[in-house]
Design an enzyme around this catalytic site. Structure first.
Site, PDB file in Angstrom:
ATOM      1  N   LYS A  52       0.723  -0.956  -0.454  1.00  0.00           N
ATOM      2  CA  LYS A  52      -0.001   0.228  -0.089  1.00  0.00           C
ATOM      3  C   LYS A  52       1.122   1.209  -0.047  1.00  0.00           C
ATOM      4  O   LYS A  52       1.817   1.115   0.850  1.00  0.00           O
ATOM      5  CB  LYS A  52      -0.909  -0.061   1.672  1.00  0.00           C
ATOM      6  N   ILE A  53       0.158   2.087  -0.817  1.00  0.00           N
ATOM      7  CA  ILE A  53       1.632   3.864  -0.502  1.00  0.00           C
ATOM      8  C   ILE A  53       0.321   4.139  -1.394  1.00  0.00           C
ATOM      9  O   ILE A  53      -0.476   4.586  -1.489  1.00  0.00           O
ATOM     10  CB  ILE A  53       2.178   3.448  -2.646  1.00  0.00           C
TER      11      ILE A  53
END
Length: 440
Positions: free
Chosen positions: A211-212
């Protein structure tokens, strides 16, 4: 009760990981049945009509614990219909030990898991299931942040193992588990890239999503990480303009990857919904006119419908077709923040109106159980685009600046995750100090 008995371990250069005691001791599930929970009237995708009725019902509630449960297999639910009839994948927005508590949810139709720093802060700080591994890591002389990541990665690896059959059955279309880079890196492009590479390497599972956050600084990180063949969950998207930038980053990453086969590079774009209403409702109440008050609870779903329209536009045409020839898969829209924060609203407000093919709905406990109990399985996301466009436009005319709303919510989201991360590290440090005082 099934157990994970053959969890393979990643060959980690940065750290050595041990199985959690929860998995080794083969914990059982705790199933809690509740009655008398409120059920609210179903609503059309963009209109609010609230009715407070109470009926007697039983619903499956899964708790993270090691207490005995009945272990009964789950029956077919609305979640199965959601996927099979409408092409939407229901995911679970929570993760804690023992991860085998996810098994009844998988049986009832859950097809993936999302996590974030706040989820892990709650899980680790409120459970004794992490104590044995924590003590081992302290004894080994690990620093607190390294301990945090080892605890988290252990859970992610074990959850990936549970969802691996779904991943394989769908040829990489589903069965993902998401883990987020440090929220301290939300404004650090290169730091996020390196953290994503490291997480991907140490988790070492084909069905992990890194996740970014979709901050301005991290959108370029998405492109670079995708180009390196790493699958990404782009999170904290609150506006259409930022969502379009995220799509472009995904497409740019695929085009610059140099891979002839793009079929194993996938992504989801996590578009947040309920938080949008929370903020805009306050703004509408400040305006105070009848027109403004009538728009409360409608902004989030309207914007989400327009996001789906943008998704359909961007993943079509010559540019996309050229990538499809190399096996590229669409970056699916994922509806996040689907739990209702205003108790006056229907409890499936951010699930029922957002159903459409090639999408994901990740739900926390309350939203998940509400949908299983009385959700409506029907394509709704693009059933009334003209109404969605009208609501979006009307809010703009009232002075609601959608980009400013998105920016404010992004800052608040990053800050919330950072505070959870920092708070957990402080509590882990205190716990570590206490162990050392008593000689471990």
């Amino acid at each position: 009760m099934a157990s994970i008995s053959k969890l393979s371990k990643a060959n980690l250069a940065a750290a050595s990981f041990r199985s959690s005691s929860a998995l080794r001791s083969e914990p059982k599930l705790s199933l809690n049945f509740r009655t008398g929970a409120p059920i609210r009237k179903r609503v059309s995708p963009l209109r609010l009509s609230i009715q407070r009725d109470r009926v007697e019902r039983s619903s499956l509630v899964v708790r993270c614990s090691e207490q005995d449960g009945n272990g009964a297999p789950a029956k077919r639910t609305a979640l199965h219909d959601l996927y099979e009839q409408q092409g939407q994948s229901p995911w679970y927005d929570n993760l804690c030990r023992p991860v085998t508590d996810l098994l009844p949810l998988i049986a009832s139709g859950v097809r993936g898991v999302t996590s974030n720093p706040t989820i892990f802060q709650k899980a680790i700080s409120s459970s004794s299931a992490y104590d044995e591994q924590f003590r081992q890591l302290v004894t080994a002389g690990k620093d607190i942040e390294s301990i945090y990541w080892e605890l988290v990665i252990n859970d992610i690896q074990d959850a990936c193992k549970l969802f691996e059959p779904i991943y394989e059955q769908t040829d990489g279309g589903d069965g993902y588990v998401s883990v987020e880079v440090s929220p301290r890196l939300a404004n650090d492009t290169n730091g996020t890239i390196e953290a994503a590479k490291w997480l991907h390497k140490v988790v070492n599972r084909p069905n992990v999503y890194i996740k970014i956050p979709a901050t301005a600084e991290c959108v370029p990180s998405v492109k670079e990480v995708i180009s390196n063949g790493i699958s990404v969950n782009v999170t904290l998207i609150f506006s259409l303009s930022r969502y379009e930038a995220v799509i472009d980053a995904y497409l740019d990453g695929l085009e610059s990857s140099g891979h002839d086969d793009l079929s194993r590079i996938t992504s989801v774009a996590s578009f947040f919904v309920s938080r949008v209403d929370t903020l805009i409702d306050k703004m509408l109440e400040e305006i105070g006119t009848p027109e403004a008050l009538d728009l409360r609870g409608k902004a989030a779903v309207a914007q989400a419908a327009l996001a789906y329209k943008l998704y359909q536009k961007k993943f079509s045409g010559p540019r996309w077709e050229a990538l499809v020839k190399k096996g590229a898969k669409k970056q699916r829209l994922l509806w996040a923040s689907t739990g209702v924060k205003n108790p006056a609203y229907p409890d499936t407000l951010y699930v029922d109106p957002l159903i459409g093919p090639d999408t994901v709905s990740t739900m926390p406990d309350q939203a998940l159980q509400a949908f299983i109990d009385h959700g409506t399985v029907s394509r709704t996301i693009d059933s009334n685009l003209s109404e969605a466009e009208g609501i979006y436009s009307a809010l703009g005319k009232l002075g609601i600046d959608w980009n400013k709303v998105g920016s404010q919510l992004e800052v608040e989201g990053v800050d919330s995750f950072r505070k959870s991360f920092d708070s957990l590290l402080v509590s882990l440090q205190k716990k570590c100090d206490s162990l050392k005082l008593v000689g471990l």
